[in-house]
Design an enzyme around this catalytic site. Structure first.
Site, PDB file in Angstrom:
ATOM      1  N   LEU A  73       0.836  -1.196   0.000  1.00 19.49           N
ATOM      2  CA  LEU A  73       0.000   0.000   0.000  1.00 19.49           C
ATOM      3  C   LEU A  73       0.871   1.247   0.000  1.00 19.49           C
ATOM      4  CD1 LEU A  73      -2.568  -0.990   2.795  1.00 19.49           C
ATOM      5  CD2 LEU A  73      -2.774  -1.393   0.347  1.00 19.49           C
ATOM      6  N   ASP A  74       0.592   2.160  -0.925  1.00 25.32           N
ATOM      7  CA  ASP A  74       1.184   3.489  -0.846  1.00 25.32           C
ATOM      8  C   ASP A  74       0.549   4.213   0.334  1.00 25.32           C
ATOM      9  OD1 ASP A  74       2.643   5.764  -1.638  1.00 25.32           O
ATOM     10  OD2 ASP A  74       0.901   6.538  -2.706  1.00 25.32           O
TER      11      ASP A  74
END
Length: 607
Positions: A300-301
């Site tokens: 996940l960014d």
């Protein structure tokens, strides 16, 4: 005179029966018959060839009523299957293809005129009244209203819109009148691109569908071979007559027709794609719909994925013996005059009446300054305050606490001392923590990959419940991280904004782009586009993938199981052609109905 089936056994009645049967076959399945004979002439054994041989054989051995009924029931089954597939294929288009045909546009003479949507030019001004649907993509230039964006994002709660906010074609203006500037033509709206993307996805074949197609290509010739063996060997090896053996072979052909098997996969995959799009999840291929269930890890960014992506005032306090009301008013006055994102967050967060500022000046890379009631004040970062000589040990300790939490610090000071500390941070989305818990509950390892500094990344990861955090990553480093995760965990997904994360999205087994509404890059870079920024949709995609896979194999098992039972009855029992075609039709209806279950729960929004 002896009668049979309510008709006398005479030549006239026989000829009449043949004629009626031939007419019924022609009306019900002439197209199928032509396709079948054409396939046989080309040496291609498919479903139509099976039916053509079975009907021809039944007619030649005198089973005219059965030949006619087989073709009629087959035609009915084909029609039902076609309608079911159309329902699944049109589910998303029926939901989204709802932008109005006319738009109320501002003419050059200042009047408002109804204009066909296809003729509305870019930059034109369009007015949307309360209760109407937005005709095109645009930006609000006047008015405030709540807009139901469910057709695009799947969100059930209306979103407040004001000047500068985007609008999407097909969404519903609920409360106030809005004027907007058109930013996309009728064929280039977010709505149009979604429909196009889903249609493309529906046109591709998912892995299970490709497997079924390959299986059917082997299965159909094998059935022909078995039917020929039954017709030739039964009279030789048993007491069956040649006519009885031929009839059994024809029954076997009808039973073995792989209609249900072939229809079982496309209707399920298309239903899954449509159900996802109704929830604001745009899956660009049936392959990704099936592959999502295999994910063992998801990267996940941070910004815009786990967090809101917008700075927000999260803490403030006066320093020393400064007056609180005066300090907040002065901070708001300076922040209001600046267009820096941090300043805007402070002005919005304080929400107090700002004083007038004279001699306002920006201090690049440091902050701003100005005169309020004739006195000089500065609003700036840690560096500016340090340069002013106002940083003592106690203040430094206080600032360190905020900085360790990943906050941006802004300080208000006059010519002599610091008056207030204001902390701004990108806040975590309300749904992020639950989304990460959902992924973990499914056995998916969650990792944060971000270009932000390690301290900020660690602070946000702690709030979100992520243990593996990797900060200070450039796009190439994120790509390498995805490769490492694939080696370590197996199938890996990547979730980001579709721009800076493009290399990692492309490398991942399934790439999820967040906030795809109106973003060309996001739609192009990722395999799955989450239209409403909601991280919960990633876990929903994995769940939908697992459910789709389960239903696919339920359908394959149903189709083959029913066929197996009736094949045994055909060879060793008393199965008739009528029974055979009803079995085939019943199996087809079962798998179609089972596949359409995926559409349940995805309701169209009401205007």
């Amino acid at each position: 005179m002896q009668q049979r089936h309510f008709a006398p056994e005479t030549t006239a009645w026989k000829v009449g029966g043949m004629a009626m049967a031939g007419l019924a076959i022609g009306l019900a399945g002439l197209d199928t018959y032509k396709k079948g004979m054409s396939a046989l002439l080309r040496g291609k054994l498919n479903i139509n060839a099976l039916m053509a041989v079975a009907v021809t054989g039944a007619f030649l051995i005198g089973q005219w009523p059965e030949a006619a009924m087989v073709m009629a029931l087959y035609a009915i089954a084909e029609l039902i299957e076609a309608k079911a597939v159309d329902r699944a294929r049109n589910a998303i288009k029926g939901l989204l293809d709802m932008a109005p045909a006319q738009a109320l546009t501002l003419a050059s003479n200042g009047s408002w005129v109804e204009t066909p949507v296809a003729s509305v030019a870019l930059e034109a001004t369009v007015r949307i009244k309360p209760g109407e649907r937005v005709p095109l993509d645009g930006v609000v230039i006047k008015g405030n209203s709540a807009v139901n964006q469910a057709p695009i994002t799947g969100e059930s709660i209306p979103v407040d819109k004001g000047t500068g906010d985007p609008l999407f074609a097909g969404t519903i203006n609920e409360t106030g009148e809005l004027d907007m500037r058109v930013t996309a033509g009728a064929n280039d709206t977010t709505l149009a691109r979604i429909i196009h993307a889903v249609e493309e996805a529906q046109g591709t074949r998912a892995p299970t569908q490709r497997f079924v197609d390959r299986f059917a290509a082997i299965y159909t010739p094998a059935v022909f071979a078995i039917a020929i063996a039954v017709a030739v060997l039964l009279p030789v090896l048993t007491s069956f007559t040649w006519m009885e053996a031929l009839y059994k072979a024809l029954v076997l052909l009808v039973i073995a027709c792989p209609c249900a098997l072939v229809i079982s996969t496309p209707v399920t995959v298309v239903s899954g794609l449509s159900a996802a799009a109704r929830r604001g999840i745009l899956i660009k291929s049936g392959t990704y719909l099936e592959d999502a269930r295999l994910l063992k890890a998801v990267a996940l960014d941070k910004t815009g994925t786990i967090t809101e992506g917008k700075p927000k005032l999260v803490a403030w306090r006066v320093w020393g013996d400064a007056d609180e009301a005066s300090a907040m008013q002065n901070a708001a006055a300076l922040a209001t005059r600046s267009d820096h994102p941090v300043s805007r967050a402070i002005a919005l967060g304080l929400d107090v009446k700002a004083e007038e500022v004279d001699s306002f000046k920006a201090l690049p890379g440091r902050g701003v300054e100005g005169l309020i009631n004739g006195q000089r004040f500065i609003l700036g970062n840690h560096r500016l305050i340090h340069e002013q000589g106002f940083c003592g040990p106690e203040l430094e300790a206080e600032l360190a606490i905020h900085e360790q939490q990943g906050r941006s610090i802004t300080l208000l000071a006059d010519d002599r001392r610091v008056l207030a500390i204001l902390a701004v941070a990108d806040t975590i989305k309300e749904t992020s923590k639950q989304a990460i818990l959902d992924l973990k509950a499914m056995g998916v390892t969650v990792v944060m990959l971000t270009g932000d500094n390690a301290a900020t990344a660690k602070a946000i990861a702690g709030l979100a419940g992520i243990d593996d955090v990797r900060g200070d990553l450039l796009p190439e480093a994120k790509l390498d991280a995805i490769k490492e995760m694939q080696r370590r965990y197996g199938a890996t997904g990547m979730t980001g904004d579709g721009i800076n994360d493009a290399p990692a999205l492309a490398q991942a087994d399934v790439g999820f782009a967040m906030g795809g509404a109106g973003t060309d890059t996001a739609m192009e870079a990722a395999d799955v586009v989450i239209m409403n920024d909601n991280l919960l949709r990633v876990a929903e995609t994995v769940r939908l993938s697992k459910r789709t896979h389960t239903i696919l194999w339920q359908n394959i098992s149903l189709a083959l199981g029913i066929k197996s039972v009736f094949l045994l009855l055909a060879v060793f029992g008393t199965a008739t052609m009528w029974m055979a075609v009803f079995a085939d039709m019943g199996a087809s209806l079962l798998v179609v109905g089972n596949g359409l279950r995926l559409l349940r729960g995805a309701k169209s929004p009401k205007p």
